[in-house]
Design a protein around this motif. Structure first.
Motif, PDB file in Angstrom:
ATOM      1  N   GLY A 107     -38.601  -4.268  -9.727  1.00 23.54           N
ATOM      2  CA  GLY A 107     -39.824  -4.114  -9.781  1.00 23.54           C
ATOM      3  C   GLY A 107     -40.409  -4.949  -9.919  1.00 23.54           C
ATOM      4  O   GLY A 107     -41.729  -5.018 -10.526  1.00 23.54           O
ATOM      5  N   LEU A 108     -39.760  -6.621  -9.455  1.00 22.02           N
ATOM      6  CA  LEU A 108     -40.461  -7.890  -9.512  1.00 22.02           C
ATOM      7  C   LEU A 108     -41.057  -7.603  -8.266  1.00 22.02           C
ATOM      8  O   LEU A 108     -41.144  -7.725  -6.925  1.00 22.02           O
ATOM      9  CB  LEU A 108     -39.971  -8.507  -9.225  1.00 22.02           C
ATOM     10  N   GLU A 109     -42.102  -8.883  -8.410  1.00 20.90           N
ATOM     11  CA  GLU A 109     -43.244  -8.803  -6.778  1.00 20.90           C
ATOM     12  C   GLU A 109     -42.585  -9.550  -6.277  1.00 20.90           C
ATOM     13  O   GLU A 109     -42.237 -10.716  -6.381  1.00 20.90           O
ATOM     14  CB  GLU A 109     -45.001  -9.106  -8.314  1.00 20.90           C
ATOM     15  N   GLU A 110     -42.597  -9.943  -4.789  1.00 19.32           N
ATOM     16  CA  GLU A 110     -41.681 -10.934  -4.110  1.00 19.32           C
ATOM     17  C   GLU A 110     -42.413 -11.620  -3.928  1.00 19.32           C
ATOM     18  O   GLU A 110     -44.169 -12.338  -4.366  1.00 19.32           O
ATOM     19  CB  GLU A 110     -42.027 -10.189  -2.604  1.00 19.32           C
ATOM     20  N   GLY A 111     -41.371 -13.528  -4.355  1.00 16.33           N
ATOM     21  CA  GLY A 111     -42.269 -15.000  -4.875  1.00 16.33           C
ATOM     22  C   GLY A 111     -42.304 -15.178  -5.933  1.00 16.33           C
ATOM     23  O   GLY A 111     -42.871 -15.916  -6.627  1.00 16.33           O
ATOM     24  N   THR A 112     -41.961 -14.127  -6.814  1.00 20.55           N
ATOM     25  CA  THR A 112     -41.684 -14.248  -8.990  1.00 20.55           C
ATOM     26  C   THR A 112     -40.462 -15.690  -8.634  1.00 20.55           C
ATOM     27  O   THR A 112     -39.160 -15.439  -8.060  1.00 20.55           O
ATOM     28  CB  THR A 112     -41.524 -13.464  -9.584  1.00 20.55           C
ATOM     29  N   PRO A 113     -40.840 -16.567  -8.632  1.00 19.30           N
ATOM     30  CA  PRO A 113     -39.659 -17.529  -9.826  1.00 19.30           C
ATOM     31  C   PRO A 113     -39.162 -16.874 -10.355  1.00 19.30           C
ATOM     32  O   PRO A 113     -39.580 -16.423 -11.518  1.00 19.30           O
ATOM     33  CB  PRO A 113     -40.411 -18.507  -9.694  1.00 19.30           C
ATOM     34  N   VAL A 166     -33.577 -30.188   1.965  1.00 19.66           N
ATOM     35  CA  VAL A 166     -34.254 -30.003   3.072  1.00 19.66           C
ATOM     36  C   VAL A 166     -35.176 -29.026   3.188  1.00 19.66           C
ATOM     37  O   VAL A 166     -36.344 -29.749   3.931  1.00 19.66           O
ATOM     38  CB  VAL A 166     -32.730 -29.452   3.794  1.00 19.66           C
ATOM     39  N   PHE A 167     -35.173 -27.479   3.038  1.00 15.47           N
ATOM     40  CA  PHE A 167     -36.374 -27.016   3.062  1.00 15.47           C
ATOM     41  C   PHE A 167     -37.326 -27.729   2.734  1.00 15.47           C
ATOM     42  O   PHE A 167     -38.803 -27.985   3.532  1.00 15.47           O
ATOM     43  CB  PHE A 167     -36.492 -25.927   2.862  1.00 15.47           C
ATOM     44  N   TYR A 168     -38.191 -28.054   1.431  1.00  8.73           N
ATOM     45  CA  TYR A 168     -38.247 -27.950   0.539  1.00  8.73           C
ATOM     46  C   TYR A 168     -39.385 -29.572   1.393  1.00  8.73           C
ATOM     47  O   TYR A 168     -40.535 -29.657   1.319  1.00  8.73           O
ATOM     48  CB  TYR A 168     -38.388 -28.869  -0.432  1.00  8.73           C
ATOM     49  N   GLY A 169     -38.587 -30.978   2.139  1.00  9.70           N
ATOM     50  CA  GLY A 169     -38.803 -31.935   2.822  1.00  9.70           C
ATOM     51  C   GLY A 169     -39.867 -30.956   3.820  1.00  9.70           C
ATOM     52  O   GLY A 169     -40.481 -32.132   4.269  1.00  9.70           O
ATOM     53  N   VAL A 170     -39.673 -30.254   4.470  1.00  9.44           N
ATOM     54  CA  VAL A 170     -40.574 -29.493   5.286  1.00  9.44           C
ATOM     55  C   VAL A 170     -41.293 -29.006   5.398  1.00  9.44           C
ATOM     56  O   VAL A 170     -41.357 -27.916   6.051  1.00  9.44           O
ATOM     57  CB  VAL A 170     -39.671 -29.409   6.341  1.00  9.44           C
ATOM     58  N   GLY A 171     -41.941 -28.263   4.433  1.00  7.55           N
ATOM     59  CA  GLY A 171     -42.703 -27.524   3.131  1.00  7.55           C
ATOM     60  C   GLY A 171     -42.320 -26.231   3.586  1.00  7.55           C
ATOM     61  O   GLY A 171     -43.229 -25.425   3.544  1.00  7.55           O
ATOM     62  N   ILE A 172     -40.780 -25.575   3.844  1.00  8.35           N
ATOM     63  CA  ILE A 172     -40.231 -24.221   2.562  1.00  8.35           C
ATOM     64  C   ILE A 172     -39.813 -24.079   2.140  1.00  8.35           C
ATOM     65  O   ILE A 172     -38.950 -24.747   1.691  1.00  8.35           O
ATOM     66  CB  ILE A 172     -40.003 -24.691   4.381  1.00  8.35           C
ATOM     67  N   ARG A 204     -34.291 -15.983   3.813  1.00  3.37           N
ATOM     68  CA  ARG A 204     -36.152 -15.938   3.346  1.00  3.37           C
ATOM     69  C   ARG A 204     -36.973 -17.552   3.100  1.00  3.37           C
ATOM     70  O   ARG A 204     -36.007 -18.291   2.421  1.00  3.37           O
ATOM     71  CB  ARG A 204     -36.390 -15.451   2.516  1.00  3.37           C
ATOM     72  N   LEU A 205     -37.752 -17.852   3.933  1.00  2.00           N
ATOM     73  CA  LEU A 205     -37.720 -18.923   4.476  1.00  2.00           C
ATOM     74  C   LEU A 205     -39.308 -18.371   4.438  1.00  2.00           C
ATOM     75  O   LEU A 205     -40.054 -18.308   5.110  1.00  2.00           O
ATOM     76  CB  LEU A 205     -37.488 -19.784   5.119  1.00  2.00           C
ATOM     77  N   TRP A 206     -40.567 -19.469   3.111  1.00  3.80           N
ATOM     78  CA  TRP A 206     -41.611 -19.123   3.786  1.00  3.80           C
ATOM     79  C   TRP A 206     -41.926 -20.667   3.452  1.00  3.80           C
ATOM     80  O   TRP A 206     -42.170 -21.706   2.806  1.00  3.80           O
ATOM     81  CB  TRP A 206     -41.991 -18.336   1.771  1.00  3.80           C
ATOM     82  N   ASP A 207     -43.133 -20.580   4.506  1.00  5.22           N
ATOM     83  CA  ASP A 207     -44.495 -21.449   4.296  1.00  5.22           C
ATOM     84  C   ASP A 207     -44.933 -21.903   2.772  1.00  5.22           C
ATOM     85  O   ASP A 207     -44.784 -21.174   2.163  1.00  5.22           O
ATOM     86  CB  ASP A 207     -44.838 -21.607   4.964  1.00  5.22           C
ATOM     87  N   ILE A 208     -45.050 -23.567   2.806  1.00  5.51           N
ATOM     88  CA  ILE A 208     -44.847 -23.523   0.745  1.00  5.51           C
ATOM     89  C   ILE A 208     -46.515 -23.309   0.443  1.00  5.51           C
ATOM     90  O   ILE A 208     -46.998 -22.791  -0.241  1.00  5.51           O
ATOM     91  CB  ILE A 208     -44.296 -25.081   0.173  1.00  5.51           C
ATOM     92  N   LYS A 209     -47.347 -23.736   1.876  1.00  2.40           N
ATOM     93  CA  LYS A 209     -48.573 -23.226   1.790  1.00  2.40           C
ATOM     94  C   LYS A 209     -49.495 -21.954   1.850  1.00  2.40           C
ATOM     95  O   LYS A 209     -50.189 -21.146   0.795  1.00  2.40           O
ATOM     96  CB  LYS A 209     -49.375 -24.210   2.497  1.00  2.40           C
ATOM     97  N   THR A 210     -48.368 -21.772   2.636  1.00  4.34           N
ATOM     98  CA  THR A 210     -49.043 -20.502   3.152  1.00  4.34           C
ATOM     99  C   THR A 210     -48.024 -18.663   2.601  1.00  4.34           C
ATOM    100  O   THR A 210     -49.056 -17.839   2.727  1.00  4.34           O
ATOM    101  CB  THR A 210     -49.561 -20.048   4.765  1.00  4.34           C
ATOM    102  N   ASN A 211     -47.244 -19.013   2.016  1.00  7.69           N
ATOM    103  CA  ASN A 211     -46.503 -18.043   2.583  1.00  7.69           C
ATOM    104  C   ASN A 211     -45.486 -17.020   3.737  1.00  7.69           C
ATOM    105  O   ASN A 211     -45.459 -16.711   3.597  1.00  7.69           O
ATOM    106  CB  ASN A 211     -46.425 -17.300   0.743  1.00  7.69           C
TER     107      ASN A 211
END
Ligand code: TMP
Ligand code: ASP
Length: 253
Positions: A107-113, A166-172, A204-211
């Protein structure tokens, strides 16, 4: 005409053929996509080409930092030469943020760290829908022993560190991913290496700014064009030229 290579195995997204030398295989990436244990199916033009390139990119990066894996070299648009391994029948999943099945289960919201990266295992069995299994089952049924599991966790966390960076470096944001592990033998000595593929099919890959979702959830949840999403990932990583609008005119071998 050259003789057709012998097919060793066909899965949902890839085919394995006999390789040119003993101990090697040719891994062919299909355009087929499946979800929910193949209840949902489609052919997505260009997906195989993108995943072949992306898996090459990640496996090569892992080799460069000393994480052993099956990749030898890319052969063409859809095929790569790999080491033959004996696949451990587990899907090794690493999660940094809640999404998908852990969100449902807890029951965790998606995106919860998550408090720390969580490693979990599913038993690779399509008929059973790849059920989540505890270490106790894995050891009791002999799919892997405790030493193997220690090595698998260590490999999985190294892959997580590498991919997250690697993904963080390209905003993911790397929400989660799945890898498979193979056994190889050097004489009597057995080693575990990363096998199968690493691609947006298995992350699962989310854009850092827009999700915005840039992975197979686009297909699972009907969120738009899967090739556009994968092309965006490839473009950001420099695997596709930055001005490419889609893979067809630009990805020529
Ligand atoms: P899940 O949230 O459905 O358990 O999936 C976790 C991650 O593992 C997600 O990135 C998708 C990936 N995965 C696969 O690549 N193949 C599979 O068969 C499953 C169940 C998950
Ligand atoms: N790869 C699995 C399937 O085809 C699960 C998934 O990725 O959703 O059905």
């Amino acid at each position: 005409m050259a003789p057709r290579r012998k097919k060793i195995y066909e899965g949902k997204a890839k085919v394995l053929y006999e390789g040119p030398e003993p101990g090697t295989l040719v891994q062919y990436f299909k355009d087929d996509a499946t979800a929910f244990n193949a209840q949902k199916k489609a052919t997505i033009e260009g997906k195989g080409v993108l995943n072949n390139r992306l898996s090459e990119y990640f496996m090569t990066g892992l080799t460069n930092i000393g994480v052993p894996n099956h990749f030898i070299r890319r052969l063409n648009m859809r095929e790569q030469l790999i080491r033959q391994v004996e696949i451990v029948p587990l899907e090794v999943i690493v999660r940094n943020f809640a999404a998908g099945s852990i969100s449902k289960r807890l029951g965790l919201e998606e995106g919860t760290p998550l408090p720390r990266p969580i490693v979990e295992y599913s038993y690779k069995n399509d008929a059973l829908g790849d059920p989540l299994v505890p270490e106790e089952y894995i050891i009791a049924f002999g799919w892997a022993n405790q030493q193997d599991l220690d090595d698998i966790v260590s490999l999985a966390l190294r892959v997580n560190d590498f991919l997250s960076g690697v993904f963080y470096g390209v905003g993911i944001k790397l929400i989660d991913f799945k890898i498979e592990i193979g056994r190889v033998w050097d004489g009597d000595f057995m080693r575990l290496i990363v096998a199968d593929e690493i691609s947006p099919d298995s992350c699962r890959l989310w854009d850092i700014k827009t999700n915005q979702k840039l992975d197979k959830d686009v297909f699972r949840r009907d969120l738009g064009s899967l090739t556009d999403a994968y092309s965006e990932v490839a473009r950001r990583l420099g695997v596709l030229p930055t001005n490419a609008t889609n893979i067809k005119p630009t990805l020529i071998n």
